[in-house]
Design a protein around this motif. Structure first.
Motif, PDB file in Angstrom:
ATOM      1  N   LEU A 143     -11.127 -15.509  -6.241  1.00  0.00           N
ATOM      2  CA  LEU A 143     -12.285 -15.862  -5.419  1.00  0.00           C
ATOM      3  C   LEU A 143     -13.213 -14.669  -5.227  1.00  0.00           C
ATOM      4  N   ASN A 144     -13.007 -13.628  -5.963  1.00  0.00           N
ATOM      5  CA  ASN A 144     -13.792 -12.409  -5.797  1.00  0.00           C
ATOM      6  C   ASN A 144     -15.242 -12.607  -6.239  1.00  0.00           C
ATOM      7  N   GLU A 145     -16.096 -11.713  -5.738  1.00  0.00           N
ATOM      8  CA  GLU A 145     -17.518 -11.697  -6.086  1.00  0.00           C
ATOM      9  C   GLU A 145     -18.218 -12.996  -5.692  1.00  0.00           C
ATOM     10  N   ASN A 146     -17.916 -13.506  -4.494  1.00  0.00           N
ATOM     11  CA  ASN A 146     -18.653 -14.630  -3.927  1.00  0.00           C
ATOM     12  C   ASN A 146     -19.340 -14.162  -2.651  1.00  0.00           C
ATOM     13  N   LYS A 147     -19.709 -15.084  -1.769  1.00  0.00           N
ATOM     14  CA  LYS A 147     -20.350 -14.732  -0.499  1.00  0.00           C
ATOM     15  C   LYS A 147     -19.597 -15.361   0.669  1.00  0.00           C
ATOM     16  N   LEU A 148     -18.296 -15.437   0.550  1.00  0.00           N
ATOM     17  CA  LEU A 148     -17.470 -16.012   1.602  1.00  0.00           C
ATOM     18  C   LEU A 148     -17.466 -15.103   2.824  1.00  0.00           C
ATOM     19  N   ASP A 159      -7.331 -12.859  -5.275  1.00  0.00           N
ATOM     20  CA  ASP A 159      -8.384 -11.836  -5.297  1.00  0.00           C
ATOM     21  C   ASP A 159      -9.538 -12.291  -4.412  1.00  0.00           C
ATOM     22  N   LEU A 160      -9.778 -11.535  -3.331  1.00  0.00           N
ATOM     23  CA  LEU A 160     -10.862 -11.834  -2.384  1.00  0.00           C
ATOM     24  C   LEU A 160     -11.850 -10.673  -2.272  1.00  0.00           C
ATOM     25  N   ASN A 161     -11.761  -9.719  -3.171  1.00  0.00           N
ATOM     26  CA  ASN A 161     -12.618  -8.546  -3.000  1.00  0.00           C
ATOM     27  C   ASN A 161     -14.083  -8.853  -3.306  1.00  0.00           C
ATOM     28  N   HIS A 162     -14.947  -8.015  -2.715  1.00  0.00           N
ATOM     29  CA  HIS A 162     -16.393  -8.097  -2.899  1.00  0.00           C
ATOM     30  C   HIS A 162     -16.946  -9.472  -2.537  1.00  0.00           C
ATOM     31  N   ASN A 163     -16.536  -9.960  -1.358  1.00  0.00           N
ATOM     32  CA  ASN A 163     -17.185 -11.092  -0.728  1.00  0.00           C
ATOM     33  C   ASN A 163     -17.976 -10.571   0.464  1.00  0.00           C
ATOM     34  N   HIS A 164     -18.290 -11.452   1.419  1.00  0.00           N
ATOM     35  CA  HIS A 164     -18.934 -11.049   2.664  1.00  0.00           C
ATOM     36  C   HIS A 164     -18.006 -11.316   3.836  1.00  0.00           C
ATOM     37  N   LEU A 165     -16.704 -11.198   3.597  1.00  0.00           N
ATOM     38  CA  LEU A 165     -15.726 -11.510   4.629  1.00  0.00           C
ATOM     39  C   LEU A 165     -15.938 -10.653   5.868  1.00  0.00           C
ATOM     40  N   ARG A 166     -16.118 -11.320   7.003  1.00  0.00           N
ATOM     41  CA  ARG A 166     -16.268 -10.620   8.280  1.00  0.00           C
ATOM     42  C   ARG A 166     -14.950 -10.600   9.047  1.00  0.00           C
ATOM     43  N   TYR A 167     -14.175 -11.640   8.910  1.00  0.00           N
ATOM     44  CA  TYR A 167     -12.846 -11.674   9.515  1.00  0.00           C
ATOM     45  C   TYR A 167     -12.020 -12.733   8.803  1.00  0.00           C
ATOM     46  N   ASN A 209     -15.498  -5.849   1.334  1.00  0.00           N
ATOM     47  CA  ASN A 209     -16.002  -6.894   2.211  1.00  0.00           C
ATOM     48  C   ASN A 209     -16.731  -6.288   3.405  1.00  0.00           C
ATOM     49  N   LYS A 210     -17.282  -7.137   4.270  1.00  0.00           N
ATOM     50  CA  LYS A 210     -18.103  -6.673   5.390  1.00  0.00           C
ATOM     51  C   LYS A 210     -17.412  -6.996   6.701  1.00  0.00           C
ATOM     52  N   TRP A 211     -16.261  -6.366   6.909  1.00  0.00           N
ATOM     53  CA  TRP A 211     -15.425  -6.676   8.062  1.00  0.00           C
ATOM     54  C   TRP A 211     -16.124  -6.319   9.372  1.00  0.00           C
ATOM     55  N   ASN A 212     -16.130  -7.289  10.280  1.00  0.00           N
ATOM     56  CA  ASN A 212     -16.691  -7.088  11.614  1.00  0.00           C
ATOM     57  C   ASN A 212     -15.548  -6.758  12.567  1.00  0.00           C
ATOM     58  N   CYS A 213     -15.458  -5.518  12.964  1.00  0.00           N
ATOM     59  CA  CYS A 213     -14.307  -5.051  13.727  1.00  0.00           C
ATOM     60  C   CYS A 213     -14.497  -5.283  15.218  1.00  0.00           C
ATOM     61  N   ASP A 214     -14.387  -6.549  15.636  1.00  0.00           N
ATOM     62  CA  ASP A 214     -14.299  -6.867  17.052  1.00  0.00           C
ATOM     63  C   ASP A 214     -12.897  -7.421  17.298  1.00  0.00           C
ATOM     64  N   CYS A 215     -12.694  -8.007  18.441  1.00  0.00           N
ATOM     65  CA  CYS A 215     -11.331  -8.424  18.799  1.00  0.00           C
ATOM     66  C   CYS A 215     -10.757  -9.470  17.859  1.00  0.00           C
ATOM     67  N   SER A 216     -11.610 -10.262  17.219  1.00  0.00           N
ATOM     68  CA  SER A 216     -11.114 -11.314  16.342  1.00  0.00           C
ATOM     69  C   SER A 216     -10.502 -10.766  15.055  1.00  0.00           C
ATOM     70  N   ILE A 249     -10.031  -0.696   2.876  1.00  0.00           N
ATOM     71  CA  ILE A 249     -10.373  -1.955   3.529  1.00  0.00           C
ATOM     72  C   ILE A 249     -10.864  -1.548   4.905  1.00  0.00           C
ATOM     73  N   THR A 250     -12.166  -1.375   5.029  1.00  0.00           N
ATOM     74  CA  THR A 250     -12.729  -0.688   6.184  1.00  0.00           C
ATOM     75  C   THR A 250     -13.751  -1.546   6.924  1.00  0.00           C
ATOM     76  N   CYS A 251     -14.016  -1.150   8.164  1.00  0.00           N
ATOM     77  CA  CYS A 251     -14.991  -1.845   8.999  1.00  0.00           C
ATOM     78  C   CYS A 251     -16.398  -1.648   8.433  1.00  0.00           C
ATOM     79  N   TYR A 252     -17.174  -2.704   8.483  1.00  0.00           N
ATOM     80  CA  TYR A 252     -18.583  -2.652   8.095  1.00  0.00           C
ATOM     81  C   TYR A 252     -19.466  -2.531   9.327  1.00  0.00           C
ATOM     82  N   GLU A 253     -19.053  -3.173  10.410  1.00  0.00           N
ATOM     83  CA  GLU A 253     -19.734  -3.068  11.696  1.00  0.00           C
ATOM     84  C   GLU A 253     -18.701  -3.252  12.805  1.00  0.00           C
ATOM     85  N   PRO A 254     -18.970  -2.784  14.026  1.00  0.00           N
ATOM     86  CA  PRO A 254     -20.168  -2.083  14.502  1.00  0.00           C
ATOM     87  C   PRO A 254     -20.273  -0.676  13.922  1.00  0.00           C
ATOM     88  N   TYR A 255     -21.421  -0.084  14.084  1.00  0.00           N
ATOM     89  CA  TYR A 255     -21.687   1.180  13.396  1.00  0.00           C
ATOM     90  C   TYR A 255     -20.747   2.294  13.825  1.00  0.00           C
TER      91      TYR A 255
END
Length: 557
Positions: free
Chosen positions: A291-296, A314-322, A342-349, A371-377
């Motif tokens: 499933l890589n290279e999508n916008k999930l 394979d889930l790499n290079h998506n837009h996964l936030r959580y 991915n674009k992990w959103n590092c909040d409580c979820s 596998i790192t946080c994308y936001e918050p800054y």
């Protein structure tokens, strides 16, 4: 056999006196013309390979005597046109290769006498159309290769008379549409390729019953979706390559309904934004899922519940936030998981999946890539597996809840400890002393709604990563207001991060400042009014005094 030489001429009687010849191989020479009677004595010839020469035209008389020929290779020449009767006498031919020539069209009756033909290779020509009925007499054909041409359309029912066909390749053409029922009556087909065609849509009724089909290649097209029943008649499929379709944004939830034997599914490099939780529910033997290279942005928690044999995901290079913390709970055979890019959103979820990664590091094959946080800054590039509740401020949020009895009786609030049942996502908290009308509890994430009754306090939460046995609810920066209504306590919150956080906080500040300004304005107005009243009072008193003096003066007079 004479190959890879500078041979450019063959005399008319070169093979006379050798009627016993079974095979003649003249590949990769410089031959351009063959005398018409050069094979006139080779009635026993079975194999003739003339590929890799400079042949521009072929006369029907060239093959008149070779009636026992079973293999003919004319590929990699310069043939641009063929007469309809050129192969008329080759009734025993099994293999015909015309690939890599310059053919633009084919006579409709070109193959009608080749009833024993099993392999027909027409790839890498310049064919633009195929006449209806071109393959109607090839009932024994096993392989048909039409890839790498310029075919823009095919007539209906073109392949209906090929019941023995095993492999059909239509890839790398210019097909934008396919007629309905194009691939009906192909019960023995095992491999079908349609990739690298600018297909825009597919008809609902395209594929007939193909119980032996094992491989399907449908990639690099312009499809935005596919019919829900595309694979319904392919119960024996082992591999589906539905990737590199840059406009493919959605998939019907029943698309893979009938594929119990599928082992590999490639959906990589599409434009998929979400997947239905039922999409893979019938793929009980799936082992590889790409499933890589999508916008999930996320996945439903139950999407892999029936894929217990899944080994590689394979889930790499998506837009996964959580991801839900239990999303891989049923993938017990998982060995290789890719999550980077991915674009992990590092909040409580995020804590649920962060803890799963921390507990299963050997399954993550790209853990070293980060596998790192994308936001918050402030947490950008922070490793997910090292996140803590304290870093995300998920620990303590404090508030006071009034039970129904407290609201109606006005009892004095006190504090008690509540125990949380870990087995339910909508949990019931029982108080240690039910005489106390107010309760303080602890949560790892703030609840959205709390409904107290005299016996229980019900808590509803979403995306809660972990339930602990004892929870305390403390005041945190996200809770900006609470109010009571009909026994319910509503918490008004502002997320600490996200697109609405700054706007909501600014709005809150504006409203607060507006309230202060209105209060100051009201006080100022009251002050002015008070001064006006005082002055009015002084004027009245002066008038009364003057009136008394006038009356006194009149009396004296």
């Amino acid at each position: 056999m004479i190959t890879h030489s500078s041979l450019d001429t063959i005399q008319p009687e070169a093979f006379h006196g050798a009627p016993q010849l079974r095979s003649i191989k003249l590949s990769s020479n410089s031959l351009s013309v063959f005398p018409l009677g050069v094979f006139s004595e080779q009635s026993e010839l079975e194999q003739l390979q003339l590929d890799g020469n400079q042949i521009a035209s072929v006369s029907s008389e060239l093959f008149e005597a070779v009636v026992n020929l079973t293999e003919l290779n004319l590929s990699k020449n310069r043939i641009s046109q063929l007469d309809g009767n050129v192969f008329q006498r080759l009734t025993k031919l099994n293999y015909l290769n015309l690939a890599e020539n310059q053919l633009r069209n084919l006579p409709g009756n070109l193959f009608h006498n080749l009833r024993e033909l099993k392999s027909l290779v027409l790839s890498s020509n310049q064919l633009e159309t195929l006449e209806s009925g071109s393959f109607d007499h090839l009932s024994n054909l096993l392989v048909l290769m039409l890839q790498k041409n310029q075919i823009r359309e095919i007539p209906p029912r073109l392949f209906w008379h090929l019941p023995s066909l095993l492999t059909l390749s239509m890839s790398s053409n210019r097909l934008r549409y396919l007629p309905g029922e194009s691939f009906y009556y192909l019960p023995n087909l095992t491999k079908l390729t349609l990739y690298k065609n600018p297909l825009i849509t597919l008809p609902d009724q395209l594929m007939g019953r193909m119980p032996r089909l094992q491989e399907l290649y449908l990639y690099e097209t312009n499809l935005s979706t596919v019919p829900w029943n595309l694979f319904a008649n392919m119960t024996n499929l082992r591999t589906i390559n539905l990737h590199f379709n840059v406009r493919l944004t959605s998939l019907p939830k029943s698309l893979f309904c009938c594929l119990p034997n599928l082992k590999k599914l490639s959906l990589k490099n599409n434009n998929l934004r979400e997947l239905d939780q039922e999409l893979f529910s019938n793929l009980i033997n799936l082992q590889i899922l790409m499933l890589n290279e999508n916008k999930l942005e996320s996945l439903p928690s139950a999407i892999f519940r029936n894929t217990s044999r899944l080994e590689m995901l394979d889930l790499n290079h998506n837009h996964l936030r959580y991801l839900p913390g239990d999303v891989f709970a049923h993938a017990r055979a998982l060995k290789d998981l890719f999550l980077s890019g991915n674009k992990w959103n590092c909040d409580c979820s995020i804590m649920g999946i962060a803890e799963w990664i921390r507990e299963n590091p050997k399954l993550i094959r790209d853990l070293d890539k980060g596998i790192t946080c994308y936001e918050p800054y402030q947490l950008e590039n922070h490793q997910l597996q090292s996140l803590t509740y304290e870093e995300l401020r998920c620990g303590v949020f404090q508030t006071t809840f009034m039970t129904t009895s407290a609201i109606t009786t006005g009892a004095t609030p006190t504090t008690s400890t509540l125990q949380l049942s870990t087995a339910r996502r909508t949990s019931t908290l029982s108080t240690s002393t039910m005489t106390t009308p107010t309760t303080t509890s602890t949560f790892s994430t703030p609840p959205y709604l709390l409904s107290p009754t005299p016996d229980h306090i019900y808590v509803k939460r979403t995306n809660v990563p972990v339930f602990y046995e004892t929870i305390v609810l403390d005041n945190g920066p996200e809770i900006v207001h609470n109010n009571h209504y009909n026994g319910w306590v509503y918490l008004w919150t502002v997320p600490s991060t996200g697109p609405y956080s700054g706007f909501m906080m600014a709005l809150y500040i504006v409203l607060l400042v507006t309230g202060v300004v209105l209060i100051v304005a009201s006080l100022h107005a009251l002050y002015r009014l008070h001064k006006a009243v005082l002055m009015l009072g002084k004027v009245t008193v002066g008038d009364n005094l003057m009136a008394r003096r006038v009356r006194s003066f009149k009396v004296k007079l």
